[in-house]
Design a protein around this motif. Sequence first.
Motif, PDB file in Angstrom:
ATOM      1  N   ALA A  23       0.811  -1.220   0.000  1.00 42.83           N
ATOM      2  CA  ALA A  23       0.000   0.000   0.000  1.00 42.83           C
ATOM      3  C   ALA A  23       0.850   1.278   0.000  1.00 42.83           C
ATOM      4  CB  ALA A  23      -0.980  -0.009   1.176  1.00 42.83           C
ATOM      5  N   TYR A  24       2.080   1.186  -0.425  1.00 42.21           N
ATOM      6  CA  TYR A  24       2.965   2.349  -0.503  1.00 42.21           C
ATOM      7  C   TYR A  24       2.640   3.121  -1.767  1.00 42.21           C
ATOM      8  CZ  TYR A  24       7.342   5.005  -0.560  1.00 42.21           C
ATOM      9  OH  TYR A  24       8.275   6.000  -0.577  1.00 42.21           O
ATOM     10  N   GLN A  25       2.723   4.434  -1.715  1.00 44.73           N
ATOM     11  CA  GLN A  25       2.480   5.263  -2.890  1.00 44.73           C
ATOM     12  C   GLN A  25       3.825   5.576  -3.548  1.00 44.73           C
ATOM     13  OE1 GLN A  25      -0.700   5.896  -3.925  1.00 44.73           O
ATOM     14  NE2 GLN A  25      -1.148   4.528  -2.204  1.00 44.73           N
ATOM     15  N   GLY A  26       4.242   4.718  -4.453  1.00 44.26           N
ATOM     16  CA  GLY A  26       5.517   4.915  -5.136  1.00 44.26           C
ATOM     17  C   GLY A  26       6.031   3.606  -5.689  1.00 44.26           C
ATOM     18  N   LYS A  27       7.216   3.666  -6.309  1.00 40.79           N
ATOM     19  CA  LYS A  27       7.789   2.505  -6.977  1.00 40.79           C
ATOM     20  C   LYS A  27       8.002   1.316  -6.048  1.00 40.79           C
ATOM     21  CE  LYS A  27      10.390   5.018 -10.491  1.00 40.79           C
ATOM     22  NZ  LYS A  27      11.750   5.243 -11.013  1.00 40.79           N
ATOM     23  N   ALA A  29       6.204  -0.014  -3.997  1.00 44.57           N
ATOM     24  CA  ALA A  29       5.024  -0.861  -3.822  1.00 44.57           C
ATOM     25  C   ALA A  29       5.123  -2.102  -4.707  1.00 44.57           C
ATOM     26  CB  ALA A  29       3.753  -0.083  -4.155  1.00 44.57           C
ATOM     27  N   GLU A 101      -3.007  -4.458   0.435  1.00 49.31           N
ATOM     28  CA  GLU A 101      -4.056  -4.270  -0.562  1.00 49.31           C
ATOM     29  C   GLU A 101      -5.251  -5.196  -0.364  1.00 49.31           C
ATOM     30  OE1 GLU A 101      -0.167  -2.798  -2.017  1.00 49.31           O
ATOM     31  OE2 GLU A 101      -0.791  -4.657  -1.079  1.00 49.31           O
TER      32      GLU A 101
END
Length: 149
Positions: A23-27, A29, A101
């Motif tokens: 759930a990370y916002q960036g590469k 993930a 997720e």
Amino acid sequence: MPHSGQVTVTKIYEFAYAHRLPAYQGKCARLHGHTGRLEVEVCGGEAGGTPYPGIVVDFHDLKRIMAAIVEELDHAFLNDVLNDPRYADWAARHLPVVRDEQGRDVYAPTSENMVLWVAHRLQTDYPDLRVVRIRWWESSSSYAEWKAC
């Protein structure tokens, strides 16, 4: 004339690993890999920590101590390592939870969390080892560090 301060020794370990940050916002993930580098620094007293004068810890002994930890990390998927049920109680007390997720609460294998995991393993398995610093290199220019204070 007596010296002041303490002598420390450091051993460096290199290994390959994969991970992703749920759930990370960036590469990060996405599933990706690194050649990780781990530094473990230990200290001894005035006389050193071994029967041989002038040796804090034998480098061979430190390699042996770290063997099981490095084996668990080498060519591993760190998401599985950090969320292994063997570490559930420790992780629940020391790591932040993220929701993946699928809506499950998990622990993310960030460099910061992994350096804490290594410190936990050493403190649990070798409580008499005087660990001063652990440094988890994720790349040649980025690391997280744990220090005994």
